[in-house]
Design a protein around this motif. Structure first.
Motif, mmCIF file in Angstrom:
data_model
loop_
_atom_site.group_PDB
_atom_site.id
_atom_site.type_symbol
_atom_site.label_atom_id
_atom_site.label_comp_id
_atom_site.label_asym_id
_atom_site.label_seq_id
_atom_site.Cartn_x
_atom_site.Cartn_y
_atom_site.Cartn_z
ATOM 1 N N ALA A 177 3.549 -7.084 -3.315
ATOM 2 C CA ALA A 177 2.711 -7.869 -2.613
ATOM 3 C C ALA A 177 2.662 -9.396 -2.704
ATOM 4 O O ALA A 177 2.543 -10.322 -2.022
ATOM 5 C CB ALA A 177 1.135 -7.446 -3.439
ATOM 6 N N ARG A 186 1.141 -10.690 0.451
ATOM 7 C CA ARG A 186 0.411 -9.714 0.990
ATOM 8 C C ARG A 186 -0.623 -9.357 0.013
ATOM 9 O O ARG A 186 -1.234 -8.081 0.102
ATOM 10 C CB ARG A 186 1.164 -8.505 1.752
ATOM 11 N N THR A 232 -3.903 -8.761 -1.675
ATOM 12 C CA THR A 232 -5.368 -8.887 -1.107
ATOM 13 C C THR A 232 -6.219 -8.420 -2.259
ATOM 14 O O THR A 232 -5.855 -7.377 -3.254
ATOM 15 C CB THR A 232 -5.481 -8.103 0.089
ATOM 16 N N ASP A 271 4.339 -2.107 -6.684
ATOM 17 C CA ASP A 271 3.456 -2.494 -5.787
ATOM 18 C C ASP A 271 2.766 -3.971 -5.666
ATOM 19 O O ASP A 271 2.909 -4.640 -4.689
ATOM 20 C CB ASP A 271 2.428 -1.422 -5.422
ATOM 21 N N TYR A 311 -7.654 -0.963 -4.784
ATOM 22 C CA TYR A 311 -7.049 0.267 -4.442
ATOM 23 C C TYR A 311 -6.044 0.778 -5.511
ATOM 24 O O TYR A 311 -5.728 1.758 -5.931
ATOM 25 C CB TYR A 311 -6.130 0.306 -2.971
ATOM 26 N N ASP A 312 -5.090 -0.338 -5.843
ATOM 27 C CA ASP A 312 -4.290 -0.167 -6.892
ATOM 28 C C ASP A 312 -4.938 0.051 -8.216
ATOM 29 O O ASP A 312 -4.511 1.052 -9.050
ATOM 30 C CB ASP A 312 -3.410 -1.424 -7.268
ATOM 31 N N THR A 339 1.876 1.756 -3.532
ATOM 32 C CA THR A 339 0.899 2.246 -4.183
ATOM 33 C C THR A 339 0.530 3.668 -3.950
ATOM 34 O O THR A 339 0.438 4.588 -4.939
ATOM 35 C CB THR A 339 -0.596 1.533 -4.035
ATOM 36 N N GLY A 380 -6.297 -4.599 -1.828
ATOM 37 C CA GLY A 380 -5.220 -4.060 -2.431
ATOM 38 C C GLY A 380 -5.442 -3.804 -3.907
ATOM 39 O O GLY A 380 -4.904 -2.707 -4.422
ATOM 40 N N TYR A 381 -5.887 -4.926 -4.593
ATOM 41 C CA TYR A 381 -6.223 -4.831 -5.968
ATOM 42 C C TYR A 381 -7.012 -3.811 -6.569
ATOM 43 O O TYR A 381 -6.816 -3.128 -7.473
ATOM 44 C CB TYR A 381 -6.790 -6.254 -6.533
ATOM 45 N N SER A 383 0.915 -1.238 -0.017
ATOM 46 C CA SER A 383 0.006 0.034 -0.199
ATOM 47 C C SER A 383 0.701 1.243 -0.134
ATOM 48 O O SER A 383 0.489 2.218 -0.468
ATOM 49 C CB SER A 383 -0.963 0.110 1.015
#
Length: 222
Positions: A94, A99, A101, A90, A107-108, A56, A104-105, A53
């Motif tokens: 991950a 990590r 998630t 990023d 947000y990316d 990112t 996270g996908y 994160s």
């Protein structure tokens, strides 16, 4: 292997699971080389404990800096490149650190869209017509929206990599701003015309890419 020490082959297998089964070891030299660089950077970041994160967020900061630097297009181009590196790193961080998630996908993906919007704002500030910029942005957004809806409908792989994918947009933004900066050093009024042509190229690629995506979708349905 321990955290942050996933080997290339193990990383490639994990990466493929997150990208529709596409094995990066079988990609062309440029794509494979870029992914190897991302893997190396991601491994280093994971090793020192930097979370995906954070990478990112750094990429988004780089992207938002691009319009701020629009009066110096060459420097702005460097920040586009930094944002692209962070965008690849990023995901690698991950995967390497275990990590990855779903949040996270998401947000990316949001960071990618915001970043591209910032690059297009920079195009406008350099001199591209506002309407051309808006249409280019809309077509790129529609390209990603259609792909997302197709995926949400359960079609994991519609068998097409279009001419308007994320790497293409990165390349157009980086090269376009770089050329605009060089043109400005030759003659002060050249950047506006240069970036207008670049925006038109972005728009054309986005339009063709959308047609490719829709055609592949209809083929898959049949």
């Amino acid at each position: 292997m321990g955290k942050g020490r996933l080997g290339w082959d193990e990383y490639a297998v994990a990466w493929a699971r997150l990208h529709g089964g596409f094995d990066p070891r079988e990609a062309g030299p440029l794509v494979r080389g870029w992914l190897r660089i991302s893997y190396a950077i991601g491994s280093g970041l994971a090793r020192v404990g930097i979370p995906p994160s954070g990478v990112t967020f750094a990429g988004l900061v780089f992207s938002v800096s691009v319009p701020v630097l629009a009066d110096r297009p060459t420097i702005a181009a460097v920040f586009v490149l930094l944002a692209a590196i962070a965008d690849s790193a990023d995901g690698a961080t991950a995967v390497v650190s275990g990590r990855a998630t779903r949040i996270g996908y998401v947000y990316d993906s949001v960071a990618d869209r915001l970043g591209e919007a910032a690059w297009l704002v920079a195009f406008w500030l350099v001199g591209a017509p506002a309407m051309l910029v808006v249409v280019a942005a809309g077509l790129s957004w529609l390209h990603e929206y259609v792909r997302a809806r197709v995926t949400a409908a359960g079609m994991r792989d519609i068998g097409v990599v279009t001419v308007a994918e994320r790497p293409t947009r990165v390349s157009v933004a980086f090269v376009g701003l770089l050329i605009a900066g060089v043109a400005g050093a030759v003659q002060p009024d050249l950047p506006a015309g240069t970036i207008t042509v670049v925006t038109a190229v972005w728009l054309l690629l986005a339009f063709v890419g959308l047609l490719q995506l829709l055609a592949a979708f209809h083929r898959a349905l049949r």
